[in-house]
Design a protein around this motif. Sequence first.
Motif, PDB file in Angstrom:
ATOM      1  N   VAL A  67       0.844  -1.198   0.000  1.00 38.93           N
ATOM      2  CA  VAL A  67       0.000   0.000   0.000  1.00 38.93           C
ATOM      3  C   VAL A  67       0.879   1.248   0.000  1.00 38.93           C
ATOM      4  CG1 VAL A  67      -1.876   1.218   1.139  1.00 38.93           C
ATOM      5  CG2 VAL A  67      -1.721  -1.273   1.364  1.00 38.93           C
ATOM      6  N   LYS A  68       0.598   2.183  -0.920  1.00 41.23           N
ATOM      7  CA  LYS A  68       1.297   3.469  -0.920  1.00 41.23           C
ATOM      8  C   LYS A  68       0.614   4.412   0.073  1.00 41.23           C
ATOM      9  CE  LYS A  68       4.315   4.806  -2.412  1.00 41.23           C
ATOM     10  NZ  LYS A  68       4.654   5.606  -3.582  1.00 41.23           N
ATOM     11  N   ILE A  69       1.402   4.977   0.988  1.00 42.80           N
ATOM     12  CA  ILE A  69       0.860   5.767   2.091  1.00 42.80           C
ATOM     13  C   ILE A  69       1.526   7.135   2.157  1.00 42.80           C
ATOM     14  CG2 ILE A  69       0.574   5.852   4.608  1.00 42.80           C
ATOM     15  CD1 ILE A  69       0.379   2.851   4.634  1.00 42.80           C
ATOM     16  N   GLU A  70       0.703   8.150   2.349  1.00 40.02           N
ATOM     17  CA  GLU A  70       1.159   9.532   2.503  1.00 40.02           C
ATOM     18  C   GLU A  70       2.130   9.641   3.675  1.00 40.02           C
ATOM     19  OE1 GLU A  70       1.733  13.532   2.198  1.00 40.02           O
ATOM     20  OE2 GLU A  70       0.761  12.216   0.746  1.00 40.02           O
ATOM     21  N   ASN A  71       3.126  10.547   3.520  1.00 37.46           N
ATOM     22  CA  ASN A  71       4.115  10.672   4.589  1.00 37.46           C
ATOM     23  C   ASN A  71       4.520  12.115   4.852  1.00 37.46           C
ATOM     24  OD1 ASN A  71       5.736   9.344   6.561  1.00 37.46           O
ATOM     25  ND2 ASN A  71       7.531   9.783   5.318  1.00 37.46           N
ATOM     26  N   THR A  72       3.594  13.057   4.664  1.00 31.91           N
ATOM     27  CA  THR A  72       3.842  14.433   5.072  1.00 31.91           C
ATOM     28  C   THR A  72       2.955  14.750   6.275  1.00 31.91           C
ATOM     29  OG1 THR A  72       2.146  15.325   3.599  1.00 31.91           O
ATOM     30  CG2 THR A  72       4.384  15.125   2.700  1.00 31.91           C
ATOM     31  N   ALA A  73       3.197  15.897   6.886  1.00 30.57           N
ATOM     32  CA  ALA A  73       2.448  16.276   8.087  1.00 30.57           C
ATOM     33  C   ALA A  73       0.941  16.315   7.824  1.00 30.57           C
ATOM     34  CB  ALA A  73       2.938  17.634   8.593  1.00 30.57           C
ATOM     35  N   PHE A 133      -1.519  -4.518  -5.070  1.00 31.24           N
ATOM     36  CA  PHE A 133      -0.938  -3.180  -4.946  1.00 31.24           C
ATOM     37  C   PHE A 133      -2.045  -2.147  -4.858  1.00 31.24           C
ATOM     38  CE2 PHE A 133       1.232   0.532  -7.174  1.00 31.24           C
ATOM     39  CZ  PHE A 133       1.919   0.940  -6.026  1.00 31.24           C
ATOM     40  N   SER A 134      -2.091  -1.463  -3.716  1.00 30.40           N
ATOM     41  CA  SER A 134      -3.108  -0.453  -3.445  1.00 30.40           C
ATOM     42  C   SER A 134      -2.501   0.938  -3.574  1.00 30.40           C
ATOM     43  CB  SER A 134      -3.677  -0.645  -2.032  1.00 30.40           C
ATOM     44  OG  SER A 134      -4.456   0.466  -1.635  1.00 30.40           O
ATOM     45  N   TYR A 135      -3.159   1.788  -4.381  1.00 30.30           N
ATOM     46  CA  TYR A 135      -2.671   3.145  -4.593  1.00 30.30           C
ATOM     47  C   TYR A 135      -3.833   3.998  -5.084  1.00 30.30           C
ATOM     48  CZ  TYR A 135      -2.852   2.029  -9.566  1.00 30.30           C
ATOM     49  OH  TYR A 135      -3.281   1.671 -10.814  1.00 30.30           O
ATOM     50  N   SER A 136      -3.616   5.305  -5.116  1.00 30.63           N
ATOM     51  CA  SER A 136      -4.659   6.224  -5.566  1.00 30.63           C
ATOM     52  C   SER A 136      -4.148   7.014  -6.751  1.00 30.63           C
ATOM     53  CB  SER A 136      -5.051   7.171  -4.429  1.00 30.63           C
ATOM     54  OG  SER A 136      -5.917   8.188  -4.897  1.00 30.63           O
ATOM     55  N   GLY A 137      -4.347   6.469  -7.944  1.00 29.06           N
ATOM     56  CA  GLY A 137      -3.982   7.180  -9.149  1.00 29.06           C
ATOM     57  C   GLY A 137      -2.502   7.160  -9.470  1.00 29.06           C
ATOM     58  N   ALA A 138      -2.193   7.611 -10.674  1.00 27.39           N
ATOM     59  CA  ALA A 138      -0.814   7.707 -11.153  1.00 27.39           C
ATOM     60  C   ALA A 138      -0.820   8.585 -12.396  1.00 27.39           C
ATOM     61  CB  ALA A 138      -0.244   6.330 -11.471  1.00 27.39           C
TER      62      ALA A 138
END
Length: 337
Positions: A67-73, A133-138
């Motif tokens: 899973v692609k995960i956000e990593n900013t504040a 593979f889980s993601y939101s767009g590309a």
Amino acid sequence: MRLPRMITLTLAGAAVLLPVAACSSEEPASGKVPQAATAAPSEEPEEVPAHPFTGKPYDQLKPVLAVKIENTAAGKPQMGLKSADIVYIEQVEAGLTRLMAIFSSKLPSKVGPVRSARISDLHIAPMFGKPAFSYSGAQTKMLPLIAEASLWDVGDTRNPGAYFRQPGRFAPYNLFANTKQLLAKAPKASKAKDIGFTFGDAPAEGGVERKAYTVKWPAARFTFAWSEQRKMWMIWQDGKKDMAAEGGQLGAPTIVVQYTKTERSQFHDKNDSYTPLVHTTGKGTAIVLRDGKAFKARWERESEKDGTTFTTESGEPMNFAPGQVWVALASRKPVIP
């Protein structure tokens, strides 16, 4: 491909243990007649397989979900990371970082915020066979590459029913996913297998005691600080504790700083900010943090279908501590391609 490491458990017969626990003296208890001891038949040690991602015992190997995960504040605190077997830190545009979490032995009910895919993901995924593979767009021109990649596409376009907007957060940092629904759409996803990791005792030599270790990207900074009480490297990002949505600070018993080559890919956004391509095949150096020490190591991955092996400077397997592993894909000199 090496076989998974085995954990050895020695079973003791109850017939031997119970009398010892009942009496602490060699003399018989008052009013009792000593009975002849009956030796329990010796049993061969039982070998328990160790999970190839964590080194912990397992009952059965399960499908792999990436899973692609956000990593900013703006996307913190993240949900589900505590259950991941492996967490990769990848550089993205503008020198920021994004995570790719690998789940198999444990599966959280929800995970997120889920964000868009990057070209580096497609080079990491084949190590796990053909994972979901889980993601939101590309980017549009990357979609054909995703279609050809060694993965099962369960992104929000192909599997919208598995995704939802988490209340209390704002777009695009509010997209989360139901993990069981993700895997339901990838019934043939590869199960966990040997990816080159080894687990066990730390090397007897070569480790340097460290209270903390910092890894930098152009616009992100991670610090891993050893907690003797928890036997984990607690994680700070950009000077703040990296907290989990479920509660508590994120941390792992093993942190791998894998130094790689990072260069400009063919992809960029409308502002001509280029996407980095992180090379995870070939050879390189690494720092492995475990047990409050830092060990110099080397890594090697011959092809994208192969796993990544880590060895000590003398060429012996660089064992990880059993449990979750974080892999920081970093450059010796941080650079924005």
